[in-house]
Design an enzyme around this catalytic site. Structure first.
Site, PDB file in Angstrom:
ATOM      1  N   GLU A   1       3.527  70.179 -80.610  1.00 21.98           N
ATOM      2  CA  GLU A   1       4.317  70.998 -81.554  1.00 21.98           C
ATOM      3  C   GLU A   1       5.579  70.255 -81.980  1.00 21.98           C
ATOM      4  O   GLU A   1       6.630  70.858 -82.163  1.00 21.98           O
ATOM      5  CB  GLU A   1       4.715  72.355 -80.944  1.00 21.98           C
TER       6      GLU A   1
ATOM      7  N   GLY B   1      -0.187  62.211 -85.987  1.00 21.68           N
ATOM      8  CA  GLY B   1       0.327  63.213 -85.060  1.00 21.68           C
ATOM      9  C   GLY B   1       1.698  63.675 -85.519  1.00 21.68           C
ATOM     10  O   GLY B   1       1.848  64.729 -86.143  1.00 21.68           O
TER      11      GLY B   1
HETATM   12  C1  FAD Z   1      -2.883  68.890 -74.725  1.00 18.66           C
HETATM   13  C2  FAD Z   1      -2.507  68.848 -76.183  1.00 18.66           C
HETATM   14  C3  FAD Z   1      -2.779  69.938 -77.003  1.00 18.66           C
HETATM   15  C4  FAD Z   1      -2.524  69.876 -78.372  1.00 18.66           C
HETATM   16  N1  FAD Z   1      -2.870  70.939 -79.186  1.00 18.66           N
HETATM   17  C5  FAD Z   1      -2.822  70.786 -80.544  1.00 18.66           C
HETATM   18  C6  FAD Z   1      -3.372  71.797 -81.411  1.00 18.66           C
HETATM   19  O1  FAD Z   1      -3.837  72.849 -80.957  1.00 18.66           O
HETATM   20  N2  FAD Z   1      -3.398  71.551 -82.759  1.00 18.66           N
HETATM   21  C7  FAD Z   1      -2.892  70.417 -83.308  1.00 18.66           C
HETATM   22  O2  FAD Z   1      -2.942  70.271 -84.535  1.00 18.66           O
HETATM   23  N3  FAD Z   1      -2.329  69.456 -82.506  1.00 18.66           N
HETATM   24  C8  FAD Z   1      -2.298  69.609 -81.155  1.00 18.66           C
HETATM   25  N4  FAD Z   1      -1.777  68.619 -80.322  1.00 18.66           N
HETATM   26  C9  FAD Z   1      -1.277  67.384 -80.937  1.00 18.66           C
HETATM   27  C10 FAD Z   1       0.213  67.210 -80.822  1.00 18.66           C
HETATM   28  O3  FAD Z   1       0.908  68.102 -81.653  1.00 18.66           O
HETATM   29  C11 FAD Z   1       0.521  65.733 -81.124  1.00 18.66           C
HETATM   30  O4  FAD Z   1       0.051  64.996 -80.007  1.00 18.66           O
HETATM   31  C12 FAD Z   1       2.005  65.465 -81.376  1.00 18.66           C
HETATM   32  O5  FAD Z   1       2.390  65.946 -82.630  1.00 18.66           O
HETATM   33  C13 FAD Z   1       2.355  63.980 -81.276  1.00 18.66           C
HETATM   34  O6  FAD Z   1       1.479  63.210 -82.048  1.00 18.66           O
HETATM   35  P1  FAD Z   1       0.810  61.898 -81.399  1.00 18.66           P
HETATM   36  O7  FAD Z   1       0.241  62.274 -80.079  1.00 18.66           O
HETATM   37  O8  FAD Z   1      -0.101  61.321 -82.419  1.00 18.66           O
HETATM   38  O9  FAD Z   1       2.014  60.918 -81.102  1.00 18.66           O
HETATM   39  P2  FAD Z   1       2.692  59.897 -82.161  1.00 18.66           P
HETATM   40  O10 FAD Z   1       3.009  60.585 -83.428  1.00 18.66           O
HETATM   41  O11 FAD Z   1       1.864  58.674 -82.229  1.00 18.66           O
HETATM   42  O12 FAD Z   1       4.048  59.573 -81.408  1.00 18.66           O
HETATM   43  C14 FAD Z   1       4.091  58.667 -80.290  1.00 18.66           C
HETATM   44  C15 FAD Z   1       5.546  58.479 -79.910  1.00 18.66           C
HETATM   45  O13 FAD Z   1       6.266  57.911 -81.014  1.00 18.66           O
HETATM   46  C16 FAD Z   1       7.395  58.729 -81.304  1.00 18.66           C
HETATM   47  N5  FAD Z   1       7.634  58.725 -82.740  1.00 18.66           N
HETATM   48  C17 FAD Z   1       6.728  58.935 -83.741  1.00 18.66           C
HETATM   49  N6  FAD Z   1       7.335  58.872 -84.936  1.00 18.66           N
HETATM   50  C18 FAD Z   1       8.659  58.648 -84.699  1.00 18.66           C
HETATM   51  C19 FAD Z   1       9.811  58.501 -85.525  1.00 18.66           C
HETATM   52  N7  FAD Z   1       9.737  58.597 -86.859  1.00 18.66           N
HETATM   53  N8  FAD Z   1      10.996  58.261 -84.931  1.00 18.66           N
HETATM   54  C20 FAD Z   1      11.099  58.202 -83.592  1.00 18.66           C
HETATM   55  N9  FAD Z   1      10.048  58.337 -82.744  1.00 18.66           N
HETATM   56  C21 FAD Z   1       8.852  58.561 -83.304  1.00 18.66           C
HETATM   57  C22 FAD Z   1       7.036  60.118 -80.806  1.00 18.66           C
HETATM   58  O14 FAD Z   1       8.207  60.900 -80.539  1.00 18.66           O
HETATM   59  C23 FAD Z   1       6.253  59.782 -79.559  1.00 18.66           C
HETATM   60  O15 FAD Z   1       7.116  59.582 -78.488  1.00 18.66           O
HETATM   61  C24 FAD Z   1      -1.948  68.702 -78.916  1.00 18.66           C
HETATM   62  C25 FAD Z   1      -1.603  67.639 -78.087  1.00 18.66           C
HETATM   63  C26 FAD Z   1      -1.873  67.695 -76.734  1.00 18.66           C
HETATM   64  C27 FAD Z   1      -1.519  66.538 -75.845  1.00 18.66           C
END
Ligand code: FAD
Length: 389
Positions: free
Chosen positions: A368, A141
């Site tokens: 995003e 993500g």
């Molecule tokens: C309803 C919805 C619609 C979406 N639509 C799209 C879409 O159209 N296309 C698409 O491609 N994606 C989409 N997304 C995905 C979205 O962009 C990702 O959920 C987002 O980038 C976060 O990734 P993750 O959920 O895997 O969280 P993770 O990356 O697992 O992060 C979890 C937590 O850890 C923290 N974290 C991670 N790495 C670090 C770091 N290095 N330092 C400090 N903190 C960190 C994050 O800030 C977060 O709080 C959507 C998500 C949702 C919920």
């Protein structure tokens, strides 16, 4: 002393031109007349109001800041105001327009071949076709550079294998912009609905952004024509450029959600009587919340407006866009939480909007690029160092 009404405490209206005001008012009317009457049921039923897509196309709300190929060609402030007014309704409808415009039409416009532009952009702008953007995967993500979806070059075209997660508009989409690893790095591809091996699955059970279509996309030996590669994509940085476009719209959009919450809370507080014969808006602690809300809405508007003017002059940087997304979403979410509290028990009912906005903004602060990821982008910009993990 006359009572201040509305959300334009600093007369920001003066800084808009006639066309920008007209566009904002048109979208506001559309949302009030066509969207607000249906959103409660759509949210309950977890359904996106798809019948509004062609209407939004007709109003010129889709891909509004892109030029040519049937796109409206508005400036970035007008585009921002469209996002603001859509999200005054719900983050779901703004997300539809953000994805279609910034994450599907923008990459085709910027990285596509002439043939791809001509065949897709007019249909996407009119709402005749819907698009989605697949970057995120279940295990990647915040760190999309690790993505596992692969595109292999074969004699017949590109063979795509992999899975994308959390894809907005994914079930509705006629065309998906998919980011996949090739022997030459990460590239963008256009995958059409109906291509054998491409399936979409709705993601159920969302407590946020319920009136938005979210899907998982699966690619199982999905063969696409050679010319479905977006030829000008050279790496992950191109996908990140698309995200920066979307973040710009988000920074504006969430101001609309914050305005809706503030207006609802103020109106409620002026009418709700507790403890005395006076409304709760006469209590200091309630006033403190309302003052916080209007202050942050005012600051967010000024930030977004200057960012829009910079973008119109090709001067807005990725870090400036990150700052606006980070700040405006954070405060919009705080404003929604304050509004929900002012509404007391009634605030948990869907007769009111604030809790719906609050739940939606939990997604907006995550997608995003999460709040923390925007912090890291800004930290690097300020110090020159990647943050230590
Ligand atoms: C309803 C919805 C619609 C979406 N639509 C799209 C879409 O159209 N296309 C698409 O491609 N994606 C989409 N997304 C995905 C979205 O962009 C990702 O959920 C987002 O980038 C976060 O990734 P993750 O959920 O895997 O969280 P993770 O990356 O697992 O992060 C979890 C937590 O850890 C923290 N974290 C991670 N790495 C670090 C770091 N290095 N330092 C400090 N903190 C960190 C994050 O800030 C977060 O709080 C959507 C998500 C949702 C919920």
């Amino acid at each position: 002393m006359s009572k201040f009404k509305g959300t334009d405490f600093y007369q920001i209206e003066m800084l808009l031109n006639d066309e920008e005001r007209l566009i904002r008012n048109t979208v506001r009317e559309f949302i009030e007349n066509e969207f607000l009457p249906v959103i409660r049921d759509n949210y309950r039923n977890a359904e996106f109001p798809s019948d509004l897509i062609p209407k939004m196309g007709k109003l010129g709300l889709i891909g509004a800041n892109l030029h040519g190929y049937g796109c409206p060609g508005l400036n970035n402030v007008a585009y921002g105001l469209i996002n603001q007014e859509l999200e005054r309704g719900d983050s779901g409808i703004r997300s539809f327009v953000s994805v279609q415009g910034s994450l599907v039409m923008y990459p085709i416009h910027t990285f596509g071949s002439e043939e791809q532009k001509q065949s897709w952009l007019p249909k996407l702008a009119s709402g005749e076709a819907v698009g989605c953007f697949g970057l995120t995967e279940a295990d990647f993500g915040s760190n999309p550079s690790g993505l596992r979806t692969r595109a292999e070059k074969t004699n017949d075209g590109w063979l795509i294998n992999g899975e994308k997660m959390w894809i907005t508009n994914g079930n509705l989409a006629d065309i998906a912009v998919i980011w996949a690893k090739t022997d030459n790095g990460i590239r963008g591809f256009l995958v059409e609905k109906g291509t054998p091996g491409y399936t979409d699955k709705p993601i159920r059970g969302k407590l946020s952004l319920r009136a938005s279509d979210t899907a998982e996309l699966l690619f199982d030996n999905c063969l696409i024509p050679e010319n479905n590669l977006l030829p000008e994509t050279v790496g992950l940085r191109d996908a990140l450029k698309c995200l920066s476009q979307a973040r710009f719209g988000i920074a504006w959009g969430v101001i609309g959600a914050a305005m809706a919450c503030y207006e609802e809370a103020l109106n409620y507080a002026n009418n709700r009587i507790q403890f005395s014969d006076k409304p709760i808006s006469s209590h200091q602690l309630v006033q403190e919340k309302l003052v916080y809300m209007l202050t942050e809405i005012t600051k967010a508007q000024l930030l977004a407006l200057q960012l829009g003017r910079l973008k119109d002059n090709n001067k807005a940087t990725t870090a400036q866009i990150s700052l606006a997304k980070r700040n405006n979403v954070y405060h919009a979410l705080e404003i929604a939480r304050h509004a929900r509290q002012i509404l007391g028990a009634n605030g948990i009912l869907d007769d009111y909007q604030s809790m719906r906005h609050m739940c939606n903004l939990e997604t907006v602060i995550t997608y995003e690029g999460t709040h923390d990821i925007q912090t890291l982008i800004l930290g690097k910009q300020i110090t020159g160092h990647n943050a230590v993990f």
